[in-house]
Design an enzyme around this catalytic site. Sequence first.
Site, PDB file in Angstrom:
ATOM      1  N   THR A  50       0.824  -1.203   0.000  1.00 16.50           N
ATOM      2  CA  THR A  50       0.000   0.000   0.000  1.00 16.50           C
ATOM      3  C   THR A  50       0.857   1.251   0.000  1.00 16.50           C
ATOM      4  O   THR A  50       0.438   2.297  -0.502  1.00 16.50           O
ATOM      5  CB  THR A  50      -0.942  -0.012   1.220  1.00 16.50           C
ATOM      6  OG1 THR A  50      -1.634  -1.266   1.256  1.00 16.50           O
ATOM      7  CG2 THR A  50      -1.951   1.111   1.155  1.00 16.50           C
ATOM      8  N   TYR A 138       4.781 -12.347   5.598  1.00 17.25           N
ATOM      9  CA  TYR A 138       3.713 -11.826   4.743  1.00 17.25           C
ATOM     10  C   TYR A 138       3.580 -12.742   3.541  1.00 17.25           C
ATOM     11  O   TYR A 138       4.406 -12.724   2.630  1.00 17.25           O
ATOM     12  CB  TYR A 138       4.071 -10.392   4.325  1.00 17.25           C
ATOM     13  CG  TYR A 138       3.070  -9.680   3.449  1.00 17.25           C
ATOM     14  CD1 TYR A 138       1.794 -10.173   3.206  1.00 17.25           C
ATOM     15  CD2 TYR A 138       3.420  -8.474   2.859  1.00 17.25           C
ATOM     16  CE1 TYR A 138       0.900  -9.494   2.406  1.00 17.25           C
ATOM     17  CE2 TYR A 138       2.531  -7.783   2.057  1.00 17.25           C
ATOM     18  CZ  TYR A 138       1.274  -8.292   1.831  1.00 17.25           C
ATOM     19  OH  TYR A 138       0.392  -7.611   1.034  1.00 17.25           O
ATOM     20  N   LYS A 166       1.003 -12.510   8.229  1.00 18.02           N
ATOM     21  CA  LYS A 166      -0.009 -11.740   7.529  1.00 18.02           C
ATOM     22  C   LYS A 166      -0.544 -12.646   6.431  1.00 18.02           C
ATOM     23  O   LYS A 166       0.132 -12.925   5.446  1.00 18.02           O
ATOM     24  CB  LYS A 166       0.563 -10.443   6.950  1.00 18.02           C
ATOM     25  CG  LYS A 166      -0.493  -9.607   6.206  1.00 18.02           C
ATOM     26  CD  LYS A 166       0.109  -8.352   5.602  1.00 18.02           C
ATOM     27  CE  LYS A 166      -0.945  -7.606   4.783  1.00 18.02           C
ATOM     28  NZ  LYS A 166      -0.379  -6.424   4.092  1.00 18.02           N
ATOM     29  N   VAL A 206      -4.078  -6.422   8.953  1.00 20.69           N
ATOM     30  CA  VAL A 206      -3.245  -5.352   8.403  1.00 20.69           C
ATOM     31  C   VAL A 206      -4.096  -4.746   7.298  1.00 20.69           C
ATOM     32  O   VAL A 206      -4.272  -5.339   6.239  1.00 20.69           O
ATOM     33  CB  VAL A 206      -1.901  -5.869   7.875  1.00 20.69           C
ATOM     34  CG1 VAL A 206      -1.060  -4.706   7.351  1.00 20.69           C
ATOM     35  CG2 VAL A 206      -1.141  -6.608   8.969  1.00 20.69           C
TER      36      VAL A 206
END
Length: 296
Positions: A50, A138, A166, A206
Site C-alpha cells: 500500500t 507476509y 499476515k 493489516v
Amino acid sequence: MARQGEMFRGVTVALVTPFRDSKVDEAGLRKLVDQLIEAGVDALAPCGTTGESPTLSHDEHDRVIAITCEQSNGRAKVMAGTGSNSTAEAIRLTKQAKKAGADGALIVSPYYNKPMQSGFYEHYKAVAEEGELPVVVYNIPGRSAKNIEPETIIKLAELENIVAVKEATGSMDQASQVLAATELTVLSGDDSLTLPLMSLGASGVVSVVGNIVPEDVKAMVEAASAGNWDEARKLHYKLFGLCRDMLSLATNPIPVKAAMKILGRDTGDLRLPLTSLEPAGIESLKNTLDNYGLKS
C-alpha cells in the site's frame, strides 16, 4: 506462553505513502500517522504494498520508516515493511528499521525469483536471526507468484523471532492449518476476510481500508475479539463494499489513494508504473463512499 506477535493484535493500518512533486511528502505522512493514531489504531505498517514500496528508493524507504517511528513516538506499534527478494537486502532494511525504532518487521515472501520451500525457510530464518526484529511473515502468492506452504510456516514457527503471519492467500484451509498447528499470531491481509479469519482464531488485520475508516475497522475487530459476533457481522457488512472496491476497481493502492483524494485527504500522485483510477472507477468509488455515508 504468549509470543511477541501478540503486540500486533488488533488493527494495523498499511500506510499509503504521500507524494508531492515526485518526492515523499514528509509533512503529509506525519499528518496521516497522527490521524490514524488519534482514531485508535494499534499499529502502523509503512513501506508495504500500500505504501508503494517497489518504487521507493532505498533512502526513501528508510526515511519513511524513520518518520513513522518518530511521529508515532510510542503511541502505536510500528510494523515496518522491510521485505525484499534479496535476503541480504531484507536483512539490511530490517536492521535499519530496528535503528529507527520499529517494533517488528513485515517481510513479504520473495517475489519474482520463486524460491523452493527450503528457500523460503532459509530466507526467513536468516532475516529472523540477523535482522534484530520480530518477524511477521507476509504470505501473498497473488503478488509474489508462489505460496509459502502451511508446512513451511509451521516449521518457521519453531524459530523464536518468527512471531506472526499476515495471511493473504485467501485460503481458509491454509489459515486453519497454521492456526491449528502453531502459536503464531495470524493477521488478515485482506480486509474483506478479516471477520471470517477471526472466527477461526486470527487476531486482527493489516488493513488498507483503515486509511479511510479506521474507527469502523477497529470497532469490528474489537467486537469480534470480545465474541460480540452480531455486532462484528453488522460492521463487516457495512465495510464489505468499501473493502471490495479497494481490490476490485484497480490494483492496490490505486483505489485507496483515489478515495482519500475524493474525501479531501489527497496523498498525492502514484508512482509509475501505477496510474490513476479511470473515470468509470472514480464514479463507482464515489457511489460506494456516498452509500457508506462518506461525502466528498
